[in-house]
Scaffold this motif. Structure first.
Motif, mmCIF file in Angstrom:
data_model
loop_
_atom_site.group_PDB
_atom_site.id
_atom_site.type_symbol
_atom_site.label_atom_id
_atom_site.label_comp_id
_atom_site.label_asym_id
_atom_site.label_seq_id
_atom_site.Cartn_x
_atom_site.Cartn_y
_atom_site.Cartn_z
ATOM 1 N N SER A 97 -3.417 -6.941 -2.563
ATOM 2 C CA SER A 97 -3.419 -8.092 -1.656
ATOM 3 C C SER A 97 -2.452 -9.165 -2.148
ATOM 4 C CB SER A 97 -4.826 -8.689 -1.545
ATOM 5 O OG SER A 97 -5.137 -9.449 -2.692
ATOM 6 N N ASP A 98 -2.297 -10.217 -1.341
ATOM 7 C CA ASP A 98 -1.389 -11.295 -1.733
ATOM 8 C C ASP A 98 -1.939 -12.145 -2.871
ATOM 9 O OD1 ASP A 98 -3.308 -12.843 -0.449
ATOM 10 O OD2 ASP A 98 -1.917 -13.762 0.957
ATOM 11 N N LYS A 99 -3.215 -11.983 -3.206
ATOM 12 C CA LYS A 99 -3.784 -12.697 -4.354
ATOM 13 C C LYS A 99 -3.204 -12.149 -5.656
ATOM 14 C CE LYS A 99 -8.190 -14.308 -6.170
ATOM 15 N NZ LYS A 99 -9.647 -14.207 -6.061
ATOM 16 N N GLY A 100 -2.909 -10.848 -5.679
ATOM 17 C CA GLY A 100 -2.218 -10.239 -6.812
ATOM 18 C C GLY A 100 -3.054 -9.978 -8.035
ATOM 19 N N THR A 101 -4.371 -9.916 -7.904
ATOM 20 C CA THR A 101 -5.214 -9.725 -9.087
ATOM 21 C C THR A 101 -5.767 -8.318 -9.234
ATOM 22 O OG1 THR A 101 -7.124 -10.519 -7.859
ATOM 23 C CG2 THR A 101 -5.918 -12.138 -9.176
ATOM 24 N N VAL A 102 -5.809 -7.535 -8.146
ATOM 25 C CA VAL A 102 -6.436 -6.213 -8.178
ATOM 26 C C VAL A 102 -5.606 -5.212 -7.371
ATOM 27 C CG1 VAL A 102 -8.498 -4.880 -7.553
ATOM 28 C CG2 VAL A 102 -8.754 -7.217 -8.336
ATOM 29 N N ILE A 103 -5.465 -4.010 -7.910
ATOM 30 C CA ILE A 103 -4.959 -2.867 -7.157
ATOM 31 C C ILE A 103 -6.125 -1.911 -7.010
ATOM 32 C CG2 ILE A 103 -3.402 -0.883 -7.152
ATOM 33 C CD1 ILE A 103 -1.447 -2.586 -8.769
ATOM 34 N N ARG A 104 -6.391 -1.475 -5.782
ATOM 35 C CA ARG A 104 -7.507 -0.559 -5.522
ATOM 36 C C ARG A 104 -6.980 0.767 -4.982
ATOM 37 N NH1 ARG A 104 -10.403 -5.525 -3.444
ATOM 38 N NH2 ARG A 104 -11.670 -6.080 -5.245
ATOM 39 N N THR A 105 -7.660 1.849 -5.358
ATOM 40 C CA THR A 105 -7.305 3.172 -4.877
ATOM 41 C C THR A 105 -8.495 3.753 -4.127
ATOM 42 O OG1 THR A 105 -5.838 3.503 -6.759
ATOM 43 C CG2 THR A 105 -6.491 5.458 -5.557
ATOM 44 N N PHE A 106 -8.217 4.343 -2.957
ATOM 45 C CA PHE A 106 -9.245 4.904 -2.077
ATOM 46 C C PHE A 106 -8.951 6.374 -1.803
ATOM 47 C CE2 PHE A 106 -8.780 0.421 -1.254
ATOM 48 C CZ PHE A 106 -10.087 -0.033 -1.249
ATOM 49 N N MET A 138 0.857 -1.180 0.000
ATOM 50 C CA MET A 138 0.000 0.000 0.000
ATOM 51 C C MET A 138 0.889 1.225 0.000
ATOM 52 S SD MET A 138 -1.703 0.092 3.725
ATOM 53 C CE MET A 138 -0.745 0.286 5.195
ATOM 54 N N ASN A 139 0.336 2.320 -0.533
ATOM 55 C CA ASN A 139 1.118 3.538 -0.625
ATOM 56 C C ASN A 139 0.173 4.726 -0.762
ATOM 57 O OD1 ASN A 139 3.235 5.303 -0.847
ATOM 58 N ND2 ASN A 139 4.005 4.491 -2.778
ATOM 59 N N PHE A 140 0.462 5.782 -0.019
ATOM 60 C CA PHE A 140 -0.260 7.037 -0.173
ATOM 61 C C PHE A 140 0.366 7.832 -1.308
ATOM 62 C CE2 PHE A 140 -1.281 6.138 4.263
ATOM 63 C CZ PHE A 140 -2.617 6.489 4.312
ATOM 64 N N ASN A 141 -0.463 8.646 -1.973
ATOM 65 C CA ASN A 141 0.112 9.555 -2.952
ATOM 66 C C ASN A 141 0.817 10.687 -2.202
ATOM 67 O OD1 ASN A 141 -2.107 11.046 -2.072
ATOM 68 N ND2 ASN A 141 -2.749 11.649 -4.110
ATOM 69 N N ARG A 142 1.460 11.576 -2.926
ATOM 70 C CA ARG A 142 2.284 12.614 -2.316
ATOM 71 C C ARG A 142 1.497 13.531 -1.387
ATOM 72 N NH1 ARG A 142 5.922 16.156 -6.209
ATOM 73 N NH2 ARG A 142 5.299 14.352 -7.410
ATOM 74 N N THR A 143 0.246 13.832 -1.715
ATOM 75 C CA THR A 143 -0.551 14.743 -0.896
ATOM 76 C C THR A 143 -1.317 14.026 0.208
ATOM 77 O OG1 THR A 143 -2.397 14.605 -2.454
ATOM 78 C CG2 THR A 143 -0.827 16.407 -2.765
ATOM 79 N N GLY A 144 -1.331 12.699 0.184
ATOM 80 C CA GLY A 144 -1.991 11.928 1.226
ATOM 81 C C GLY A 144 -3.495 11.816 1.083
ATOM 82 N N ASP A 145 -4.048 12.216 -0.069
ATOM 83 C CA ASP A 145 -5.503 12.138 -0.238
ATOM 84 C C ASP A 145 -5.956 10.907 -1.025
ATOM 85 O OD1 ASP A 145 -4.571 13.036 -2.678
ATOM 86 O OD2 ASP A 145 -6.146 14.533 -2.945
ATOM 87 N N LYS A 146 -5.015 10.060 -1.441
ATOM 88 C CA LYS A 146 -5.332 8.786 -2.116
ATOM 89 C C LYS A 146 -4.438 7.694 -1.533
ATOM 90 C CE LYS A 146 -8.039 10.530 -5.422
ATOM 91 N NZ LYS A 146 -8.147 11.870 -4.905
ATOM 92 N N LEU A 147 -4.989 6.470 -1.461
ATOM 93 C CA LEU A 147 -4.250 5.312 -0.971
ATOM 94 C C LEU A 147 -4.454 4.164 -1.944
ATOM 95 C CD1 LEU A 147 -2.720 3.757 1.324
ATOM 96 C CD2 LEU A 147 -4.987 3.174 2.213
ATOM 97 N N ALA A 148 -3.358 3.592 -2.440
ATOM 98 C CA ALA A 148 -3.421 2.427 -3.324
ATOM 99 C C ALA A 148 -3.077 1.191 -2.507
ATOM 100 C CB ALA A 148 -2.445 2.579 -4.483
ATOM 101 N N THR A 149 -3.821 0.077 -2.742
ATOM 102 C CA THR A 149 -3.602 -1.164 -2.000
ATOM 103 C C THR A 149 -3.575 -2.356 -2.949
ATOM 104 O OG1 THR A 149 -5.970 -1.591 -1.653
ATOM 105 C CG2 THR A 149 -4.839 -0.258 0.019
#
Length: 94
Positions: free
Chosen positions: A41-50, A28-39
């Motif tokens: 899982s160990d399944k490795g099929t999807v990256i989600r952004t919140f 997981m990682n926040f963008n530079r401004t901290g208003d988005k988070l990408a995640t």
């Protein structure tokens, strides 16, 4: 299992719990401004952004559309990820 719990570090209180994935998180990682988070899982099929701090899902990227076998995510670099999402949205691949 694949939840993200975000805390206010200044006041030491929980802000939001995000049910990001069904499997354990590996990146997981926040963008530079901290208003988005990408995640991912160990399944490795999807990256989600919140969106932060609300925890609303912004976009999901299906890795299985790009990899024919056994995708794996070890880390997320947000700038490259967002540029990829932006280019794919215009082509309606996501």
């Amino acid at each position: 299992m694949g939840e993200v719990q975000v805390f206010d570090a200044h006041h030491l209180v929980p802000v939001v719990t995000i049910p990001a994935h069904d499997n354990p998180l590996v990146a997981m990682n926040f963008n530079r401004t901290g208003d988005k988070l990408a995640t991912a899982s160990d399944k490795g099929t999807v990256i989600r952004t919140f969106s932060m701090p609300e925890g609303n899902k912004v976009i999901s990227f299906q890795l299985s559309r790009w990899f024919s076998c056994c995708p794996s995510v070890g880390s997320i670099e947000y700038m490259a990820l967002w540029a990829l999402f932006s280019s794919l949205i215009g082509r309606k691949i996501v």
